[in-house]
Design an enzyme around this catalytic site. Structure first.
Site, mmCIF file in Angstrom:
data_model
loop_
_atom_site.group_PDB
_atom_site.id
_atom_site.type_symbol
_atom_site.label_atom_id
_atom_site.label_comp_id
_atom_site.label_asym_id
_atom_site.label_seq_id
_atom_site.Cartn_x
_atom_site.Cartn_y
_atom_site.Cartn_z
ATOM 1 N N GLN A 73 -2.620 -22.172 22.359
ATOM 2 C CA GLN A 73 -3.266 -22.794 23.326
ATOM 3 C C GLN A 73 -4.771 -23.333 23.106
ATOM 4 O O GLN A 73 -5.322 -24.316 23.675
ATOM 5 C CB GLN A 73 -3.386 -21.630 24.508
ATOM 6 C CG GLN A 73 -2.193 -21.591 25.316
ATOM 7 C CD GLN A 73 -1.935 -22.774 26.283
ATOM 8 O OE1 GLN A 73 -2.561 -23.618 26.492
ATOM 9 N NE2 GLN A 73 -0.484 -22.729 26.685
ATOM 10 N N ASN A 77 -3.098 -18.011 27.698
ATOM 11 C CA ASN A 77 -2.470 -19.206 28.038
ATOM 12 C C ASN A 77 -2.591 -19.371 29.904
ATOM 13 O O ASN A 77 -2.536 -20.520 30.647
ATOM 14 C CB ASN A 77 -1.178 -19.377 27.790
ATOM 15 C CG ASN A 77 -0.280 -18.057 27.848
ATOM 16 O OD1 ASN A 77 -0.740 -16.987 26.896
ATOM 17 N ND2 ASN A 77 0.716 -17.707 28.691
ATOM 18 N N CYS A 105 7.200 -19.838 31.545
ATOM 19 C CA CYS A 105 8.440 -19.271 30.849
ATOM 20 C C CYS A 105 8.959 -18.113 31.949
ATOM 21 O O CYS A 105 10.032 -17.704 31.433
ATOM 22 C CB CYS A 105 8.115 -18.494 29.395
ATOM 23 S SG CYS A 105 7.214 -19.542 28.517
HETATM 24 C C1 LIG Z 1 -0.188 -18.788 23.866
HETATM 25 C C2 LIG Z 1 1.123 -19.530 23.627
HETATM 26 N N1 LIG Z 1 1.701 -18.819 22.828
HETATM 27 C C3 LIG Z 1 3.117 -19.527 22.451
HETATM 28 C C4 LIG Z 1 3.652 -20.405 23.173
HETATM 29 C C5 LIG Z 1 5.104 -20.773 22.715
HETATM 30 O O1 LIG Z 1 5.084 -21.971 22.316
HETATM 31 P P1 LIG Z 1 6.321 -22.953 22.112
HETATM 32 O O2 LIG Z 1 6.612 -23.165 23.485
HETATM 33 O O3 LIG Z 1 6.089 -24.106 21.183
HETATM 34 O O4 LIG Z 1 7.576 -22.117 21.295
HETATM 35 C C6 LIG Z 1 2.915 -20.890 24.290
HETATM 36 C C7 LIG Z 1 3.705 -21.849 25.297
HETATM 37 O O5 LIG Z 1 3.521 -21.825 26.188
HETATM 38 C C8 LIG Z 1 1.819 -20.290 24.614
HETATM 39 O O6 LIG Z 1 1.220 -20.655 25.561
#
Ligand SMILES: Cc1ncc(COP(=O)(O)O)c(C=O)c1O
Length: 386
Positions: A181, A153, A327
């Site tokens: 992603q 990501n 996050c």
């Molecule tokens: C690589 C990756 N995995 C998991 C997630 C989590 O997804 P969600 O926000 O739909 O829970 C994200 C969100 O940014 C992400 O970039």
């Protein structure tokens, strides 16, 4: 604050207006409960199953091997909990990488603290690429699952999932991929890769927030996180988010139709943007520039600069970017991903992520490049902000 260019598509994407149009009937006329037998319910059921077929088509799996969940994080969590519970009472080791999203790493840490599993994290190469040989060298006799993301990501680096999946298969180990992603951006298909599980989210592909999907090979390998009314093949209880599901389906259908041309256009814009920055600014490092990356992702370390200040200053100018993962807003410590890659912590503090998408224009990236030049120059001249 002004709004000039949104370059934070990896955090989330705007809802495509065509997706909104597809969702509106579910919020206005077709609001029935998909589990009801009457016409209101059956219309909603039809809409949910049509959307399932659309998402499954993009993922590359048959409809009966895909359920809807609340988010990408929930899908990931369900897979990890299912494996841990399946092996309860026996030794269970899960192998993942050090550059996974917190949805994976924190879930594993929690399962470990609860005494259910042991886990190890493979470090990537300095380039950000995960060498399958390193994965292989860390497999143990009690490794039950390998969980590796398809694309990172923050850096956008695409991982050698086919090789890692092959490795897992040849050893009888289950394989999960966090494909949040990569969905809709590159053509990776669940069945071709012969994965056991994969996780997805609609909001990264111009669909609504609060709806995810989980693809699986064997239904019996999954254990519900939510118990109740038996929805989603008994794997995820709770009345379906019909509008969200329909939005996910419509978003998936658009990606399926336009993926190749969209990927080409966005890659060209991303490369043009990076060329502009290289011309205008000294002391920058584009991470993964020599690797295969997602079309729109550009992770850049600026020397002698704190990335969070650049994010703030550009936000004030109307440019949306992020310092690492959204996050972790408010944290100024370097991202765990860049540290795992062995990037010097000083340099990693100067990292920001630009991520381009469907609605990014050439004009936007030219303005963003110029505003970035000015912001970097100003920050480097301010000793309090270095
Ligand atoms: C690589 C990756 N995995 C998991 C997630 C989590 O997804 P969600 O926000 O739909 O829970 C994200 C969100 O940014 C992400 O970039």
């Amino acid at each position: 604050m002004p709004r000039i260019a949104y370059l934070d598509y990896n955090a989330t994407t705007p809802l495509d207006s065509r997706v909104l149009q597809a969702m509106l009937p579910c919020l206005q006329e077709e609001w029935g409960n998909p589990s009801s037998v009457h016409d209101w319910g059956q219309s909603a059921r039809y809409a949910v199953e049509k959307a399932r077929a659309q998402v499954a088509d993009l993922v590359g799996v048959s409809d009966e091997h895909l359920i809807f969940t609340g988010t990408g994080s929930e899908s990931i969590c369900q897979v990890l909990h299912s494996v841990a519970k399946k092996w309860r009472g026996q030794s269970c080791h899960i192998l993942t990488s050090a550059i996974e999203h917190p949805a994976t790493l924190r879930s594993l840490e929690q399962l470990h603290q609860d005494g259910m599993i042991q886990y190890s994290t493979v470090l990537p190469e300095h380039s950000g690429w995960i060498d399958p040989k390193r994965v292989e060298s860390m497999i143990r006799s009690d490794t039950r699952l390998i969980s590796i993301m398809s694309a990172n990501n923050e850096t956008g680096i695409i991982q050698p999932l086919p090789e890692i999946a092959g490795l897992a298969r040849s050893r009888g180990i289950a394989i999960h991929s966090d494909m949040v992603q990569s969905l809709g951006k590159i053509n990776l298909r669940f069945d071709d890769l012969q994965l056991d599980f994969a996780s997805f989210a609609a909001h990264k592909i111009y669909g609504p927030k609060g709806i995810g999907a989980l693809a699986f090979r064997e239904k019996g390998d999954l254990i519900p996180l939510l118990h109740g009314g038996g929805q989603e093949m008994g794997l995820r209880a709770g009345t379906e988010n019909t509008a969200g599901i329909v939005g996910f389906g419509a978003a998936a259908a658009l990606c399926r139709e336009f993926l190749p041309e969209e990927a080409t256009r966005i890659t060209r814009l991303r490369d043009q943007f990076e060329e502009q920055l290289k011309k205008k600014i000294d002391g920058l490092h584009i991470l993964g520039a020599d690797q295969t990356r997602l079309p729109g992702t550009s992770c850049i370390c600026f020397e002698a600069l704190l990335g969070t200040y650049l994010v703030q200053d550009l936000a004030a100018e109307g440019i949306a970017i992020s310092s690492g993962s959204a996050c972790r807003v408010g944290e100024s410590k370097p991202s765990h991903i860049l540290l795992a890659m062995g990037i010097d912590p000083e340099l990693a503090r100067g990292a920001v992520r630009f991520s381009l998408g469907r609605f990014t224009t050439e004009d936007e990236i030219l303005q963003a490049a110029e505003l970035t030049r000015r912001a970097v120059l100003q920050l480097r001249q301010n000793p309090e902000k270095i």
